[in-house]
Design a protein around this motif. Structure first.
Motif, PDB file in Angstrom:
ATOM      1  N   ALA A   1       0.827  -1.211   0.000  1.00 52.06           N
ATOM      2  CA  ALA A   1       0.000   0.000   0.000  1.00 52.06           C
ATOM      3  C   ALA A   1       0.859   1.258   0.000  1.00 52.06           C
ATOM      4  CB  ALA A   1      -0.943  -0.011   1.204  1.00 52.06           C
ATOM      5  N   GLN A   2       1.934   1.233   0.780  1.00 55.50           N
ATOM      6  CA  GLN A   2       2.817   2.388   0.834  1.00 55.50           C
ATOM      7  C   GLN A   2       3.545   2.595  -0.504  1.00 55.50           C
ATOM      8  OE1 GLN A   2       3.096   4.630   3.251  1.00 55.50           O
ATOM      9  NE2 GLN A   2       1.535   3.556   4.448  1.00 55.50           N
ATOM     10  N   LYS A   3       3.876   1.501  -1.186  1.00 53.03           N
ATOM     11  CA  LYS A   3       4.514   1.621  -2.501  1.00 53.03           C
ATOM     12  C   LYS A   3       3.570   2.268  -3.504  1.00 53.03           C
ATOM     13  CE  LYS A   3       7.834  -2.203  -2.221  1.00 53.03           C
ATOM     14  NZ  LYS A   3       8.217  -3.535  -2.772  1.00 53.03           N
ATOM     15  N   LYS A   4       2.287   1.895  -3.453  1.00 57.99           N
ATOM     16  CA  LYS A   4       1.305   2.500  -4.362  1.00 57.99           C
ATOM     17  C   LYS A   4       1.160   3.997  -4.065  1.00 57.99           C
ATOM     18  CE  LYS A   4      -1.439  -1.684  -5.091  1.00 57.99           C
ATOM     19  NZ  LYS A   4      -2.773  -2.322  -4.901  1.00 57.99           N
ATOM     20  N   ILE A   5       1.102   4.345  -2.775  1.00 63.31           N
ATOM     21  CA  ILE A   5       0.989   5.762  -2.404  1.00 63.31           C
ATOM     22  C   ILE A   5       2.219   6.532  -2.859  1.00 63.31           C
ATOM     23  CG2 ILE A   5       0.865   7.336  -0.440  1.00 63.31           C
ATOM     24  CD1 ILE A   5      -0.776   5.209   1.021  1.00 63.31           C
ATOM     25  N   LEU A   6       3.405   5.924  -2.675  1.00 65.17           N
ATOM     26  CA  LEU A   6       4.649   6.579  -3.089  1.00 65.17           C
ATOM     27  C   LEU A   6       4.677   6.803  -4.605  1.00 65.17           C
ATOM     28  CD1 LEU A   6       7.487   7.622  -2.458  1.00 65.17           C
ATOM     29  CD2 LEU A   6       8.312   5.257  -2.651  1.00 65.17           C
ATOM     30  N   LYS A   7       4.241   5.820  -5.366  1.00 64.91           N
ATOM     31  CA  LYS A   7       4.216   5.962  -6.822  1.00 64.91           C
ATOM     32  C   LYS A   7       3.256   7.059  -7.247  1.00 64.91           C
ATOM     33  CE  LYS A   7       3.655   3.253 -11.058  1.00 64.91           C
ATOM     34  NZ  LYS A   7       3.325   1.920 -11.623  1.00 64.91           N
ATOM     35  N   ARG A   8       2.085   7.119  -6.600  1.00 60.00           N
ATOM     36  CA  ARG A   8       1.110   8.163  -6.919  1.00 60.00           C
ATOM     37  C   ARG A   8       1.652   9.552  -6.565  1.00 60.00           C
ATOM     38  NH1 ARG A   8      -2.734   5.852  -4.696  1.00 60.00           N
ATOM     39  NH2 ARG A   8      -2.775   6.904  -2.666  1.00 60.00           N
ATOM     40  N   GLU A   9       2.329   9.657  -5.433  1.00 60.81           N
ATOM     41  CA  GLU A   9       2.898  10.941  -5.015  1.00 60.81           C
ATOM     42  C   GLU A   9       4.027  11.368  -5.950  1.00 60.81           C
ATOM     43  OE1 GLU A   9       1.924  13.002  -2.709  1.00 60.81           O
ATOM     44  OE2 GLU A   9       0.281  11.737  -2.013  1.00 60.81           O
ATOM     45  N   GLN A  10       4.824  10.409  -6.404  1.00 61.26           N
ATOM     46  CA  GLN A  10       5.897  10.735  -7.339  1.00 61.26           C
ATOM     47  C   GLN A  10       5.341  11.224  -8.671  1.00 61.26           C
ATOM     48  OE1 GLN A  10       8.178   7.120  -7.482  1.00 61.26           O
ATOM     49  NE2 GLN A  10       9.423   7.647  -5.681  1.00 61.26           N
ATOM     50  N   THR A  11       4.261  10.581  -9.143  1.00 55.93           N
ATOM     51  CA  THR A  11       3.615  11.042 -10.378  1.00 55.93           C
ATOM     52  C   THR A  11       3.079  12.451 -10.212  1.00 55.93           C
ATOM     53  OG1 THR A  11       2.987   8.755 -10.879  1.00 55.93           O
ATOM     54  CG2 THR A  11       1.845  10.502 -12.075  1.00 55.93           C
ATOM     55  N   TRP A  12       2.427  12.702  -9.076  1.00 58.93           N
ATOM     56  CA  TRP A  12       1.886  14.047  -8.810  1.00 58.93           C
ATOM     57  C   TRP A  12       3.008  15.085  -8.736  1.00 58.93           C
ATOM     58  CZ3 TRP A  12       2.552  17.316  -4.572  1.00 58.93           C
ATOM     59  CH2 TRP A  12       1.668  18.399  -4.494  1.00 58.93           C
ATOM     60  N   GLN A  13       4.137  14.708  -8.121  1.00 57.14           N
ATOM     61  CA  GLN A  13       5.265  15.627  -8.007  1.00 57.14           C
ATOM     62  C   GLN A  13       5.849  15.940  -9.392  1.00 57.14           C
ATOM     63  OE1 GLN A  13       8.533  14.103  -5.724  1.00 57.14           O
ATOM     64  NE2 GLN A  13       9.519  16.099  -5.525  1.00 57.14           N
ATOM     65  N   ALA A  14       5.933  14.932 -10.246  1.00 56.21           N
ATOM     66  CA  ALA A  14       6.462  15.164 -11.591  1.00 56.21           C
ATOM     67  C   ALA A  14       5.541  16.100 -12.380  1.00 56.21           C
ATOM     68  CB  ALA A  14       6.613  13.831 -12.321  1.00 56.21           C
ATOM     69  N   GLU A  15       4.218  15.907 -12.248  1.00 52.06           N
ATOM     70  CA  GLU A  15       3.275  16.795 -12.945  1.00 52.06           C
ATOM     71  C   GLU A  15       3.406  18.228 -12.440  1.00 52.06           C
ATOM     72  OE1 GLU A  15      -0.504  15.070 -12.290  1.00 52.06           O
ATOM     73  OE2 GLU A  15      -0.213  13.418 -13.730  1.00 52.06           O
ATOM     74  N   LYS A  16       3.545  18.381 -11.121  1.00 53.22           N
ATOM     75  CA  LYS A  16       3.681  19.728 -10.564  1.00 53.22           C
ATOM     76  C   LYS A  16       4.992  20.378 -11.005  1.00 53.22           C
ATOM     77  CE  LYS A  16      -0.199  19.762  -8.438  1.00 53.22           C
ATOM     78  NZ  LYS A  16      -1.278  20.668  -8.928  1.00 53.22           N
TER      79      LYS A  16
END
Length: 267
Positions: free
Chosen positions: A114-129
């Motif tokens: 679950a933490q890996k999925k959250i980390l991947k989602r946060e990394q994608t959001w950070q790249a978009e920002k």
């Protein structure tokens, strides 16, 4: 006779129930008295024990304290030294511990996924920002560069527009002045009419101002002193023109002084 027997039967049953209830109450009261007697006896014994002697209680406390110290210094011993019993008990304990550790591992793995999925989602959001931030930064830099280059041209363009507006305003004022002079001339003392009217018109024309000048005075007064836009009307204001401005809603009189008028607020 049957009715008598029927009427007498309920009363006999009620009497039996009352007897049973009274007997149960008597039993309860007796048991309560017995328990109360036991409690009273124990209370008396406690009172006697407290009043006997303090030395005996002190000696008992000392003995219990020394026994506690012995137990604290004593090393624990195994209940049995039989290796077969120890192996069986240890094997069971290890199996139980292994089962618990498997449950913990499974739970930890689930949390890790679950933490890996959250980390991947946060990394994608950070790249978009970051992409959005870079785009905005580039645009701001480009606009600043363009503004620095075009500052002089913008200033010149503003000056040109201001001059054009001034020229347009001057042309409008000239057109308005020509229109007023053409359609609203001052009274002609040499025109048609009786001698008395021509004389009166001539006397009035000596100091009269044109309708264009009246409107100009009202406009300047409104722009220069908006808190006091009223202009005093004197002999230079031809009454028909003043009345025309008032009736057509172009000017209004002072509420307290009828000799003062101001330009109507058209906005």
């Amino acid at each position: 006779m049957e009715q008598d027997s029927q009427s007498s039967s309920p009363s006999s049953s009620d009497a039996g129930c009352n007897v049973n209830v009274m007997a149960a109450k008597a039993v309860l009261v007796e048991e309560c008295e017995e328990q109360f007697g036991v409690l009273q006896k124990l209370q008396n014994e406690i009172i006697l024990a407290d009043t006997e002697a303090d030395d005996e209680a002190v000696n008992r406390l000392i003995a219990i304290t020394s026994e506690l110290e012995q137990w604290q210094e004593m090393e624990p011993k195994l209940l049995t030294t039989n290796p077969e019993v120890l192996v069986a008990v240890g094997k069971e304990e290890l199996q139980r511990l292994n089962s618990q550790l498997k449950m913990v591992l499974s739970y930890s793995q689930t949390k890790l996924d679950a933490q890996k999925k959250i980390l991947k989602r946060e990394q994608t959001w950070q790249a978009e920002k970051k992409e959005a931030l870079n785009a905005v930064s580039e645009k701001i830099t480009r606009l600043r560069h363009e503004n620095e280059k075009s500052e002089h041209s913008i200033l010149q363009d503003m000056k040109r527009k201001i001059n054009n507006l001034k020229d347009y305003h001057s042309s409008l004022m000239e057109i308005l002045s020509d229109m007023l002079a053409e359609h609203f001339p001052l009274p002609d003392p040499l025109g048609n009419g009786t001698k008395k009217k021509r004389a009166a018109a001539y006397d009035a024309e000596i100091n009269l101002i044109s309708l264009s000048e009246i409107i100009e005075r009202l406009t300047n007064k409104t722009l220069e002193t908006p808190h006091d836009p009223y202009v005093a009307t004197d002999d230079t204001f031809w009454p028909p023109y003043t009345e025309m401005l008032l009736r057509n809603g172009i000017a209004i009189r002072h509420p307290e002084d009828c000799n003062k008028i101001r330009l109507e607020m058209f906005f």
